[in-house]
Design an enzyme around this catalytic site. Sequence first.
Site, PDB file in Angstrom:
ATOM      1  N   CYS A 193       0.808  -1.225   0.000  1.00 13.86           N
ATOM      2  CA  CYS A 193       0.000   0.000   0.000  1.00 13.86           C
ATOM      3  C   CYS A 193       0.844   1.278   0.000  1.00 13.86           C
ATOM      4  CB  CYS A 193      -0.987  -0.052   1.170  1.00 13.86           C
ATOM      5  SG  CYS A 193      -2.416   1.016   0.915  1.00 13.86           S
ATOM      6  N   HIS A 227      -3.161  -5.517   2.633  1.00 12.69           N
ATOM      7  CA  HIS A 227      -2.490  -5.580   3.940  1.00 12.69           C
ATOM      8  C   HIS A 227      -2.694  -7.003   4.437  1.00 12.69           C
ATOM      9  CE1 HIS A 227      -1.918  -1.221   4.386  1.00 12.69           C
ATOM     10  NE2 HIS A 227      -3.042  -1.130   3.723  1.00 12.69           N
ATOM     11  N   ARG A 238     -12.421   6.287  -0.625  1.00 16.84           N
ATOM     12  CA  ARG A 238     -11.436   5.278  -0.241  1.00 16.84           C
ATOM     13  C   ARG A 238     -11.875   3.919  -0.746  1.00 16.84           C
ATOM     14  NH1 ARG A 238      -7.557   7.047   2.938  1.00 16.84           N
ATOM     15  NH2 ARG A 238      -6.757   4.976   3.388  1.00 16.84           N
TER      16      ARG A 238
HETATM   17  N1  GLN Z   1      -1.997   6.796   2.385  1.00 13.06           N
HETATM   18  C1  GLN Z   1      -2.163   5.917   1.277  1.00 13.06           C
HETATM   19  C2  GLN Z   1      -3.566   5.914   0.741  1.00 13.06           C
HETATM   20  O1  GLN Z   1      -4.498   6.259   1.441  1.00 13.06           O
HETATM   21  C3  GLN Z   1      -1.747   4.529   1.672  1.00 13.06           C
HETATM   22  C4  GLN Z   1      -2.672   3.926   2.694  1.00 13.06           C
HETATM   23  C5  GLN Z   1      -2.244   2.607   3.206  1.00 13.06           C
HETATM   24  O2  GLN Z   1      -1.063   2.275   3.266  1.00 13.06           O
HETATM   25  N2  GLN Z   1      -3.215   1.853   3.637  1.00 13.06           N
HETATM   26  O3  GLN Z   1      -3.757   5.573  -0.393  1.00 13.06           O
END
Ligand code: GLN
Length: 245
Positions: free
Chosen positions: A92, A190, A125
């Site tokens: 990520c 993740h 998101r």
């Molecule tokens: N900050 C980045 C995003 O929101 C990565 C987030 C993350 O590592 N989960 O895309």
Amino acid sequence: MLVVGHLYPELLNLYGDRGNLIAFVRRCAWRGIPVTVRELVLGAPVDFGALDFLFIGGGSDREQGILIEDLHRHRDSLCEAIEGGLVVLAICGGYQVLGHYYQTPDRVIPGLGLLDFYTQAGPKRLIGNCAVEIELDGRPVSVAGFENHSGQTFLGRVQPLGRVLAGFGNNGVDGTEGARYKNVFCSYLHGPLLPKNPCLTDHLISLALKRAGMEMPLVALDDHLEERAVAAALKRAGVTVSGKT
Ligand code: GLN
């Protein structure tokens, strides 16, 4: 001895990402493979060439903004190590910083440009369980994990890690997930990805052993529990699996 690096453990450790490292080390230990883990903290000198496996976890936009200047100091040595076969798992936020840039809603975070892709914050998101088909040693394998990112990544001249079976992946549009270059594996999952997908963990261990000049067939472990967990995670992601995962 396998030498493992954990990059910015104090900043990049979202959604249990540290579990990826624990899984890697534990599956080595169960086979009697000695491993040493170096925590590569902000500002410290780092010798990427001395590592066999590098883990980079995810982080918030804020944390990515904090570390990027320090990371740029290491660009050339990381590039050289990658070209020389360093095994990398980047998740990520740790994935995004290897590309050209990450355009957040309020700033551009300049990436290392080591892999040909860019990332742009999207209007919503991308969150949820995700399942992906990847290829390991020429055979398709389903892996499962959890994604939560605002950035949407678009690949240039670089292979995706795999094909989205369920969930969003790189951008929710083109069906790609992650990126793969030489021994670098990038993913939005993740999960933690490695504990849930032991075949991917073992693949990375094999590559790291090869880099360390310790190539050996991996003793099979009792994976039936993990396989059940993968099947359950895939089911949660809405994927029906037939056969072995
Ligand atoms: N900050 C980045 C995003 O929101 C990565 C987030 C993350 O590592 N989960 O895309």
